[in-house]
Design a protein around this motif. Structure first.
Motif, short mmCIF file in Angstrom:
data_model
loop_
_atom_site.label_atom_id
_atom_site.label_comp_id
_atom_site.label_asym_id
_atom_site.label_seq_id
_atom_site.Cartn_x
_atom_site.Cartn_y
_atom_site.Cartn_z
N GLY A 368 29.63 38.25 36.94
CA GLY A 368 29.36 38.05 38.36
C GLY A 368 30.66 38.06 39.13
O GLY A 368 31.71 37.66 38.61
N ILE A 369 30.60 38.51 40.35
CA ILE A 369 31.78 38.51 41.20
C ILE A 369 31.38 38.13 42.60
O ILE A 369 30.34 38.56 43.10
CB ILE A 369 32.49 39.89 41.17
N THR A 441 33.27 35.71 37.26
CA THR A 441 32.77 34.93 36.13
C THR A 441 32.21 35.85 35.06
O THR A 441 31.71 36.95 35.37
CB THR A 441 31.67 33.94 36.56
N ILE A 442 32.29 35.42 33.84
CA ILE A 442 31.64 36.11 32.73
C ILE A 442 30.89 35.06 31.92
O ILE A 442 31.42 33.99 31.64
CB ILE A 442 32.66 36.87 31.85
N TYR A 456 37.66 32.92 36.96
CA TYR A 456 38.96 32.95 37.62
C TYR A 456 38.73 33.26 39.09
O TYR A 456 37.91 34.11 39.44
CB TYR A 456 39.88 34.02 37.02
N SER A 457 39.48 32.57 39.94
CA SER A 457 39.41 32.87 41.37
C SER A 457 40.79 32.78 41.99
O SER A 457 41.66 32.05 41.50
CB SER A 457 38.45 31.91 42.09
N ARG A 458 40.94 33.53 43.06
CA ARG A 458 42.17 33.49 43.84
C ARG A 458 41.78 33.39 45.30
O ARG A 458 41.03 34.22 45.82
CB ARG A 458 43.00 34.76 43.63
N ARG A 459 42.28 32.35 45.96
CA ARG A 459 41.97 32.12 47.36
C ARG A 459 43.26 32.11 48.15
O ARG A 459 44.17 31.34 47.86
CB ARG A 459 41.23 30.79 47.53
N GLN A 460 43.32 32.96 49.14
CA GLN A 460 44.51 33.07 49.97
C GLN A 460 44.12 32.83 51.42
O GLN A 460 43.24 33.47 51.96
CB GLN A 460 45.14 34.46 49.83
N VAL A 461 44.81 31.88 52.05
CA VAL A 461 44.57 31.56 53.45
C VAL A 461 45.88 31.75 54.21
O VAL A 461 46.90 31.15 53.85
CB VAL A 461 44.06 30.11 53.62
N VAL A 462 45.84 32.60 55.22
CA VAL A 462 47.01 32.88 56.04
C VAL A 462 46.72 32.46 57.47
O VAL A 462 45.70 32.86 58.04
CB VAL A 462 47.38 34.37 55.99
N ASN A 463 47.59 31.64 58.03
CA ASN A 463 47.46 31.21 59.43
C ASN A 463 48.63 31.78 60.24
O ASN A 463 49.79 31.67 59.84
CB ASN A 463 47.46 29.69 59.52
N TYR A 501 42.59 29.47 40.37
CA TYR A 501 41.65 28.55 39.73
C TYR A 501 41.21 29.20 38.42
O TYR A 501 40.82 30.38 38.39
CB TYR A 501 40.47 28.33 40.66
N TYR A 502 41.25 28.41 37.32
CA TYR A 502 40.90 28.93 36.00
C TYR A 502 39.88 27.97 35.36
O TYR A 502 40.04 26.74 35.44
CB TYR A 502 42.11 29.02 35.09
#
Length: 1011
Positions: A368-369, A441-442, A456-463, A501-502
């Motif tokens: 899933g993604i 996810t798998i 695994y996830s990657r979250r990037q927040v730019v202000n 996040y892992y």
């Protein structure tokens, strides 16, 4: 020949038997209101032969049985069993499953049936959330779950989300907000698009939340987003337009009323006014009362009308596309929301795009993604905040100037400060926030009962923000007074946060006879990196506002960075016997970089048990009306590590100078500004919960009740240092606090023919007490052992002083007391104590600003194609202290409000306000006392929705699946004893005191369309 004949007869018989045995079953599955249900499951009982309904709710199934028995099921409805005896198409109208004991509830890292839950978990579906049509998800959750305090304190666009407290106050100096996870990833709840939500669960006790360990002390909110389902691709559109206006605002008085009150105040205070001055003032009063303002000789500016809009518009649009096959499914959503504020240059807009996709690669492997993109933009005036501008417009004197003078320039206002000009012409602040999330996810199920998952996830927040201040020209009576402010300015800043996040987890469940057990173990890690910089200049040429222009001598810049990381292991064991005796054991081992190695790791266990009494033989005789009776108990430890980065370290700040050398030359340097304590660790809490779940008469009546004790200890506190230390004190794990409370939810749902209805009532109360401060109560008494955190302390009053004899013979704060002033009671008695002098020892506890006896009533009804919901929300007990401009007439040179005109005179002894005197003479009247600590309890008609769904025969002709139109209102009626012109739910603060941005009353028109 004979053999051929026999063979032919046999074949014919077999064919006829086969033809006879093949029975085609057709039909349609409908909701109680007649709308088609898409994706309902039809299964032939005892077989794997099944199908699902299509876009129109139709299904077709072939059976080999002469009288097949089919089961029709759909989430939220009772499973129906039907014996098919004819070839006529079936029409199956589903019935709402009021108890839904088999419904799966999202808990930490898994789902669990409601029937086997042992923790305190509340949940709400997407349907109940989206019906409210509000800008922030936190506000949409208000009143839906007992034990979850949600308070909307502002109506400002982009900042109108509500504060959330789960079972009281969890800390004093650390973060008090619950952990919010969206599909397992920590996010801002108010940036989540409500249209993408499948369900929301709140983990309230230690048993349900301890699997999140050191981040769960304030509760956990789990949000799951929608996924694609097997079947025809469907497209939906949901949109609405909202008209917003303030719920309540104070009314400023006109110019002549202000001038008359000013004259009265001078007389009341005994200030000498010459006959010439009096005649001039009376002449001004008469002219202002009888003549219209000409904005030259006379000003009577209604700054509120000049600055604020009567109404503001908000609109929202969402499109979703979902569908798929048994191998690949998807859910895609795009939304846009735009919201205007009450003043010019006060706007907020947000765009959300989400794609959730799932693929079944093999019978035992699926992936899933989730991708989520968000961009929001907040616009504010260049000078001041929207809240401060609104409040300046409320209290600015009407006699100062016009909002805009006759020569076209902006009015001079108060020394150039003009709220109307600030809103329209002071420049612009734009803050743009961009978020990009990828979450993959798998899931492996190699053998029955075993599930392995990696994520695994990657979250990037730019202000990115750009704050431009442009001076505006001011005039007064035709004379140019200059520009305000004196110089322009530009500040641009940028910041970025990246979080990785892992997760790796495995679970195994098995059933042996009547015993069921499930074991879950996992490993989780995450890291966060933050960086920022800014640049600023003044003195720009030719109106070119870029940082490569401007006066280089005014240039400033700066930046910063920080990072932190966590590593955790967790496990959970679930066991039940016959779904009658339930047991759950959970533990998490957390390590955080925010502490030293010696104090980095902590273990957070919990245990809970349940007893389903309704399964016992001695209650079987009640099975005709008793659906379930379950008792629950839980105990566990939780933590709070959200206290900033590296609080154990000594802080070294630059910007300090030292005189060194024989010539004593000033050289730049650094200095330690606070003490350090390397021994600090997490704040912790012990939580004990007792609960009961009851359902009767097949869900006609359902009750859930809990009582809990939440002890918070090892709180991080700062205790005062001697002034000669010259530094901030270090943090110490040295404070204790307790929360005790109860909560109850009662619901009733039923259907009578074409009419269905439901009522849900929730009520809860939480009592907070600070139990240990090592004897060091705060000087302002916001922290006092034995009393609630942030409790209100002040003096007791006894009406007003009636005459000078009363003043002379009664206790008073100072010698400035006079008839009509607030009269105070002497509380502290002792040897050598002056009985006529009030001092700080006479202060007593006056109330708790935290809401108590919170309640909510959700009403739902449906008749044929009509649907109706209403939500009533309120607080039974709460105290609020108003200060500054919200309380004192003439405060800081301000105008008066209409409700402040009811002041004491010898003929008006029971007035709401004391005798009217200038601010400089009124200090004794407006100290914190029980007179100004108001009852902020209220009852509010929070939301009403009336909808209509077009009949299916009409929508078919239109070539669409369904069309629903609705109207709704938010914050429609409020019953309260609070200050006139003020909202009891709002937060009041600001440098002038009593400043606020009003909550909005809204009227919404919307539609939901399916293709």
């Amino acid at each position: 020949m004979k053999n051929h004949f026999l063979l032919t007869v046999l074949l014919l018989m077999l064919c006829s038997m086969t033809m006879y045995a093949q029975k085609k079953i057709t039909g349609q599955v409908l909701e109680p209101n007649g709308q088609a249900i898409i994706g309902a499951t039809i299964l032939e009982k005892g077989t794997t032969n099944g199908t699902i309904t299509d876009f129109d709710g139709n299904f077709e199934l072939t059976s080999t049985s002469e009288k097949p028995i089919i089961q029709v099921s759909y989430i939220g409805y009772k499973t129906q069993t039907i014996t098919v005896t004819s070839n006529k198409p079936l029409v199956v109208t589903m019935k709402t499953d009021a108890i839904m004991l088999e419904e799966a509830v999202v808990i930490g890292y898994a789902k669990q049936k409601k029937a086997t839950l042992t923790g305190a978990v509340s949940s709400v579906s997407s349907e109940n959330i989206t019906k409210r049509s509000v800008a922030s998800l936190s506000t949409a959750l208000q009143g839906t779950m007992p034990g979850v305090t949600i308070q909307q304190t502002s109506g400002q666009p982009g900042s109108d989300g509500s504060t959330i407290r789960v079972r009281g106050i969890g800390s004093i100096n650390s973060d008090q907000n619950p952990l919010v996870l969206v599909d397992g990833i920590e996010m801002d709840i108010n940036q989540v698009d409500a249209n993408t939500i499948e369900s929301v669960s709140v983990l309230k006790d230690a048993a349900s939340a301890s699997i999140y360990g050191s981040r769960a002390s304030n509760g956990v909110i789990l949000i799951t987003t929608k996924r694609g389902k097997e079947g025809k691709v469907t497209t939906t559109y949901s949109g609405y337009v909202t008209i917003q206006r303030p719920t309540n605002m104070p009314e400023p008085v006109a110019a002549w009323e202000y001038l008359q009150a000013e004259l009265n105040s001078w007389d009341n205070a005994g200030i000498t006014v010459t006959e010439t001055q009096r005649e001039q003032q009376l002449k001004l009063i008469e002219e202002q009362r009888t003549l219209k303002p000409d904005n030259w000789n006379r000003y009577d500016t209604n700054w509120k009308e000049e600055t604020l809009k009567d109404n503001a518009i908000m609109h929202s649009h969402n499109v979703t596309i979902s569908g798929g096959t048994d191998k690949l499914s998807f859910f895609a959503s795009g939304s846009y929301m735009g919201q205007e504020g009450l003043i010019p240059n006060d706007e907020y807009n947000r765009t959300n795009i989400r794609l959730n996709a799932d693929a079944k690669l093999t019978s035992w492997m699926k992936v899933g993604i989730e991708t989520n993109l968000r961009q929001s933009e907040l616009t504010n005036p260049g000078m001041g905040s929207p809240k401060s501008i609104i409040n300046q417009a409320l209290y600015m004197l009407p006699t100062l100037s016009a909002a805009r003078e006759l020569d076209g320039n902006w009015g001079y206002g108060k020394n150039g400060l003009n709220p109307t000009a600030m809103a329209n012409a002071s420049g612009e602040k734009k803050t743009r926030s961009t978020e990009a999330l990828v979450n993959g996810t798998i899931t492996l199920t190699p053998i029955k009962g075993l599930e392995l998952k990696g994520q695994y996830s990657r979250r990037q927040v730019v202000n990115r923000s750009r704050s431009l201040t442009t001076p505006y020209t001011t005039s007064l009576k035709g004379q140019v007074m200059g520009t305000y402010p004196a110089e322009d300015g530009l500040n641009e800043s940028w910041s970025q946060t990246i979080r990785n996040y892992y997760l790796a987890q495995g679970s195994y469940d098995m059933t042996i006879n009547d015993h069921y057990a499930k074991v879950l173990v996992g490993f989780q890690a995450e890291d966060s990196e933050y960086s920022s910089f800014y640049g600023a200049k003044k003195g720009f040429d030719l109106g070119r506002y870029y940082l490569d222009n401007g006066d280089g001598a005014t240039a400033t810049s700066g930046g910063g960075a920080n990072s932190w990381a966590m590593m955790s292991g967790f496990a959970r064991l679930n066991y039940n016997y016959k779904q009658k005796y339930l047991l759950e054991v959970t533990g998490r081992y957390d390590g955080s970089s925010r502490f030293t190695k010696a104090n980095r790791w902590g273990f957070f266990p919990s245990v809970s048990a349940g007893w389903v009494m309704s399964q016992e033989n001695f209650l079987q005789q009640a099975s005709d009306y008793l659906d379930i009776l379950k008792l629950r108990v839980s105990y566990g430890l939780l933590g709070n590590q959200n206290i900033g980065n590296y609080p154990y370290a000594a802080v070294i700040n630059p910007g300090y100078g030292y005189y060194l050398g024989d010539k004593k030359e000033l050289v730049p340097g650094v200095a330690q500004t606070s003490l350090s304590n390397a021994d600090i660790s997490w704040e912790k809490s012990r939580q004990l919960d007792f609960g009961v779940d009851l359902s009767l008469w097949n869900g006609l009546l359902a009750v859930t009740a809990d009582y809990y004790i939440k002890d918070v200890y090892d709180m991080l506190m700062r205790f005062p240092l001697p002034y000669y230390a010259g530094m901030q004190p270090a943090y110490t794990n040295a404070g204790d606090m307790t929360n005790k409370g109860w909560e109850i939810s009662i619901s009733h749902k039923n259907q009578i023919g074409d009419f269905n209805y439901g009522v849900t009532f929730t009520l809860n109360d939480n009592r907070n007490k600070v139990t240990n401060l090592n004897g060091l109560n705060s000087q302002d008494k916001t922290l006092v052992e034995g009393y609630p955190s942030q409790g209100i302390w002040g003096y007791l009053t006894d009406g007003y002083y009636l005459d000078w004899d009363d003043v002379a013979n009664s206790p008073k704060l100072s010698n400035s007391a006079r008839p009509g002033f607030v009269k105070y009671k002497k509380v502290y008695q002792g040897e050598g104590v002056d009985p006529l002098l009030i001092d700080s020892r006479d202060m007593v506890y006056l109330g708790d600003p935290f809401p108590h006896f919170e309640y909510g009533v959700n009403l739902t009804a449906g008749w044929k194609n009509f649907d109706f919901t209403a939500f009533i929300q309120g607080v039974g007990q709460r105290s609020t202290y108003m200060s500054g401009i919200g309380l004192k007439p003439f405060s800081n040179g301000a105008n008066l409000f209409r409700h402040q005109m009811d002041s004491w005179t010898p003929d008006n002894l029971d007035a709401e306000y004391p005798i009217l005197v200038p601010e400089a003479n009124s200090a004794d009247n407006y100290v914190k006392s029980d007179k100004w600590v108001k009852d902020a309890s209220y009852c509010r008609l929070k939301n009403v929705v009336l909808g209509y769904t077009l009949p299916q025969d009409i929508t078919k002709k239109m070539g669409i699946g369904s069309l629903r139109v609705y109207v709704s209102g938010q914050n429609l009626l409020t019953f309260s004893k609070f200050f006139d012109g003020y909202d009891p739910e709002v937060s009041y603060s600001g440098s002038q005191g009593g400043e606020f941005y009003p909550i909005m009353q809204t009227f919404t028109f919307g539609l939901d369309l399916k293709f």
